[in-house]
Write a protein that holds these residues in place. Structure first.
Motif, PDB file in Angstrom:
ATOM      1  N   VAL A  79      -6.619   4.001   6.902  1.00  0.00           N
ATOM      2  CA  VAL A  79      -5.314   3.503   6.487  1.00  0.00           C
ATOM      3  C   VAL A  79      -4.308   4.211   7.392  1.00  0.00           C
ATOM      4  O   VAL A  79      -4.152   5.425   7.328  1.00  0.00           O
ATOM      5  N   LYS A  80      -3.659   3.434   8.219  1.00  0.00           N
ATOM      6  CA  LYS A  80      -2.723   4.012   9.182  1.00  0.00           C
ATOM      7  C   LYS A  80      -1.376   4.270   8.531  1.00  0.00           C
ATOM      8  O   LYS A  80      -0.988   3.636   7.557  1.00  0.00           O
ATOM      9  N   TRP A  81      -0.649   5.221   9.087  1.00  0.00           N
ATOM     10  CA  TRP A  81       0.656   5.598   8.553  1.00  0.00           C
ATOM     11  C   TRP A  81       1.582   4.388   8.455  1.00  0.00           C
ATOM     12  O   TRP A  81       2.319   4.245   7.492  1.00  0.00           O
ATOM     13  N   GLU A  82       1.520   3.487   9.395  1.00  0.00           N
ATOM     14  CA  GLU A  82       2.384   2.302   9.384  1.00  0.00           C
ATOM     15  C   GLU A  82       2.077   1.375   8.196  1.00  0.00           C
ATOM     16  O   GLU A  82       2.870   0.519   7.850  1.00  0.00           O
ATOM     17  N   GLN A  83       0.926   1.525   7.595  1.00  0.00           N
ATOM     18  CA  GLN A  83       0.494   0.652   6.503  1.00  0.00           C
ATOM     19  C   GLN A  83       0.865   1.190   5.121  1.00  0.00           C
ATOM     20  O   GLN A  83       0.533   0.576   4.120  1.00  0.00           O
ATOM     21  N   TRP A  84       1.555   2.313   5.034  1.00  0.00           N
ATOM     22  CA  TRP A  84       1.796   2.959   3.744  1.00  0.00           C
ATOM     23  C   TRP A  84       2.559   2.075   2.775  1.00  0.00           C
ATOM     24  O   TRP A  84       2.349   2.141   1.566  1.00  0.00           O
ATOM     25  N   LYS A  85       3.464   1.214   3.268  1.00  0.00           N
ATOM     26  CA  LYS A  85       4.227   0.347   2.369  1.00  0.00           C
ATOM     27  C   LYS A  85       3.314  -0.635   1.638  1.00  0.00           C
ATOM     28  O   LYS A  85       3.562  -0.995   0.495  1.00  0.00           O
ATOM     29  N   ALA A  86       2.266  -1.066   2.286  1.00  0.00           N
ATOM     30  CA  ALA A  86       1.336  -2.022   1.677  1.00  0.00           C
ATOM     31  C   ALA A  86       0.500  -1.385   0.563  1.00  0.00           C
ATOM     32  O   ALA A  86      -0.111  -2.087  -0.235  1.00  0.00           O
ATOM     33  N   LEU A  87       0.488  -0.068   0.481  1.00  0.00           N
ATOM     34  CA  LEU A  87      -0.341   0.620  -0.510  1.00  0.00           C
ATOM     35  C   LEU A  87       0.188   0.483  -1.931  1.00  0.00           C
ATOM     36  O   LEU A  87      -0.521   0.813  -2.885  1.00  0.00           O
ATOM     37  N   SER A  88       1.401   0.009  -2.108  1.00  0.00           N
ATOM     38  CA  SER A  88       1.960  -0.102  -3.462  1.00  0.00           C
ATOM     39  C   SER A  88       1.185  -1.087  -4.328  1.00  0.00           C
ATOM     40  O   SER A  88       1.268  -1.036  -5.553  1.00  0.00           O
ATOM     41  N   ASN A  89       0.386  -1.963  -3.724  1.00  0.00           N
ATOM     42  CA  ASN A  89      -0.425  -2.916  -4.480  1.00  0.00           C
ATOM     43  C   ASN A  89      -1.803  -2.357  -4.820  1.00  0.00           C
ATOM     44  O   ASN A  89      -2.630  -3.058  -5.390  1.00  0.00           O
ATOM     45  N   TYR A  90      -2.063  -1.117  -4.443  1.00  0.00           N
ATOM     46  CA  TYR A  90      -3.385  -0.515  -4.634  1.00  0.00           C
ATOM     47  C   TYR A  90      -3.273   0.763  -5.454  1.00  0.00           C
ATOM     48  O   TYR A  90      -2.215   1.339  -5.595  1.00  0.00           O
ATOM     49  N   ARG A  91      -4.421   1.187  -5.978  1.00  0.00           N
ATOM     50  CA  ARG A  91      -4.510   2.466  -6.657  1.00  0.00           C
ATOM     51  C   ARG A  91      -5.781   3.150  -6.186  1.00  0.00           C
ATOM     52  O   ARG A  91      -6.667   2.527  -5.594  1.00  0.00           O
TER      53      ARG A  91
END
Length: 155
Positions: free
Chosen positions: A11-23
């Motif tokens: 998981v790249k740093w640029e992808q952190w915003k997309a992580l809000s849909n995951y746990r």
């Protein structure tokens, strides 16, 4: 600073915003590298629901049981001693098979359940929290059987 590797699902740093849909699907420790398999998009359990683990023997579950199936769980006696009569049986009035859970959803099935090879089949089911004590007790005694329910509203 990690070397780029197409074989690892970083998981790249640029992808952190997309992580809000995951746990987290695994324990995360400070300083560890985050990879995709550590995350899930599955939501947590609804309020009042719990997951109960069962270890079912051949004959205590239908073949082809899989995650998402809806089942009923029954307390069953062994062929030698029957059911009921032993101390510690708890909330059941003994004698005969009894419905423990009217409707549970299979969360996971670990291993194969094709009836070949014998052995126990680990199954996790989602039930109402108030049904968990009786189901857990029956499961610990090897005295639970599940029945797949029809998913068709007309049957």
């Amino acid at each position: 600073m990690v070397a780029e590797d197409s074989g690892v699902d970083y998981v790249k740093w640029e992808q952190w915003k997309a992580l809000s849909n995951y746990r987290a699907a695994a324990d995360l420790t400070k300083g560890s590298l985050l990879v995709g398999s550590m995350l899930t998009d599955k939501k947590g359990l609804p309020e009042g629901k719990v997951v109960v683990g069962l270890s079912l023997k051949d004959g205590q579950y239908p073949r082809g049981l899989k995650a998402g199936d809806v089942v009923a769980a029954y307390r069953v006696g062994d062929a030698k001693g029957g059911s009921g009569g032993s101390s510690g049986d708890g909330g059941d009035s003994g004698g005969g098979d009894a419905l423990l859970v009217r409707s549970a959803t299979v969360d996971t099935v670990t291993g194969t359940n094709d009836g070949i090879g014998g052995g126990d089949l680990p199954v996790a089911v989602v039930v109402n929290q108030d049904e968990a004590p009786a189901l857990t007790q029956a499961a610990a005694n090897g005295a639970v059987s599940v029945v797949r329910l029809s998913t068709n509203s007309g049957t």
